[in-house]
Design a protein around this motif. Sequence first.
Motif, mmCIF file in Angstrom:
data_model
loop_
_atom_site.group_PDB
_atom_site.id
_atom_site.type_symbol
_atom_site.label_atom_id
_atom_site.label_comp_id
_atom_site.label_asym_id
_atom_site.label_seq_id
_atom_site.Cartn_x
_atom_site.Cartn_y
_atom_site.Cartn_z
ATOM 1 N N SER A 1 0.822 -1.300 -0.020
ATOM 2 C CA SER A 1 -0.074 0.002 -0.034
ATOM 3 C C SER A 1 1.033 1.365 0.023
ATOM 4 O O SER A 1 0.388 2.326 -0.436
ATOM 5 C CB SER A 1 -0.904 -0.040 1.279
ATOM 6 O OG SER A 1 -0.204 -0.184 2.497
ATOM 7 N N LYS A 2 2.054 1.154 0.565
ATOM 8 C CA LYS A 2 3.035 2.456 0.504
ATOM 9 C C LYS A 2 3.634 2.819 -0.643
ATOM 10 O O LYS A 2 4.385 3.902 -0.790
ATOM 11 C CB LYS A 2 3.988 2.327 1.883
ATOM 12 C CG LYS A 2 3.351 2.019 3.091
ATOM 13 C CD LYS A 2 4.296 1.726 4.226
ATOM 14 C CE LYS A 2 3.617 1.606 5.553
ATOM 15 N NZ LYS A 2 4.726 1.460 6.758
ATOM 16 N N ASN A 3 3.824 1.823 -1.739
ATOM 17 C CA ASN A 3 4.659 1.917 -2.913
ATOM 18 C C ASN A 3 4.138 1.152 -3.859
ATOM 19 O O ASN A 3 4.282 -0.250 -3.815
ATOM 20 C CB ASN A 3 6.041 1.637 -2.520
ATOM 21 C CG ASN A 3 7.048 2.286 -3.628
ATOM 22 O OD1 ASN A 3 6.710 1.958 -4.568
ATOM 23 N ND2 ASN A 3 8.350 2.614 -3.285
#
Length: 370
Positions: free
Chosen positions: A222-224
């Motif tokens: 979800s972060k990258n």
Amino acid sequence: MLKLLEDPKYPLLGPHLRLLKFTGLWHPVLDRVTRLKLLLFYITTAFFFSQYIKCMLAINVDSIKLILQYIPFHIGIVKACFFQKNYANWSRLIESISEIERHQMLQNDITIHIKNYIHRSRRVTFFFWALALFSNFSIFTEPYRKNQVGNGTDSYLYLFDGYTPFDRVPPGYYCSMLVQTVLGHVVSAYVVGWDMCVVSIMIFFAGQLKIFRIYNMKIFCSKNNATSLKNIANCHEFYMKLISYHKLFNSLISTVMFIYLIVISVNLGVCIIQIAVIQDDLGAFLSACLYIVACLIQLLLFYWYSNEVTHESLLLSYSLFESDWYYAPAILQRNIAILAETTNRRFFVRVIVFSPFLMKQISDGSLIIC
């Protein structure tokens, strides 16, 4: 003591390769000792082949019955010959499998899964080795129990009716039986080594498909988004490797397994008939029952683990939807959907080369033969 059989270069197949190397079938280095073992392989093959020559030159019902009774040993020669014929491909498959495992064991979260299926393989392997040892003891002592001596019509039974330059009565009989016993144990080692290597590779594929499901469940970051795309590419690359190795594995065992399934069916029928006619001989009855149980367990291992590979392959595409894919942007969702469709195929163990029509049915999922 069992730890001495392990080889860090081959995490899964270490004990199997040590046994195959002991028999000379596995020979990464052709030194003088290995060449002598290969010479023994050619002598053993010639000895078993001589039984068929004798049957063709002079039809003998007893010789044919003897071949049918101990046909798994003859199949051991077939397995060893095909292993030598395809040695380069076997070596490539084994090295590739071990390379994958060594790489994965550097990942702490995956190591435990590899150790689990390796432990499972060891339990099956050592159980089968023990079963083969007890079966051999029963088989190689059977002729001595059935010999009829001292009633005026002496009868000496053989294990294998191959050519030996000795008389059929003592002392030549015992020299011939010594040769048959030694070569029989050599062939038994071929059978045990080949069978358990094949079963362990099936366990490898089932275990790696489970690991692939873990990769799928962790595919979305979800972060990258770039990391997510890289995970998708890595999963696709890993899946393509498994497919190529599985196709290679199928090509190596399909012909042998087809021959094995045909002859073992005949062999089991002959053994059951012999059990039915046994009278007042508890030792022979127990020996025959043990032999049949060993053959059935051998069949069970092939069917069980080939079915497990197929079952695990059916769960791959579903595991992608156990990830957090619904949080991903549309472009990532499309890539995940494409990967799910790509991995929606069945792995199966083929026992014969099918016609193009049947192969199309198999690839469509409408026909599966294991």
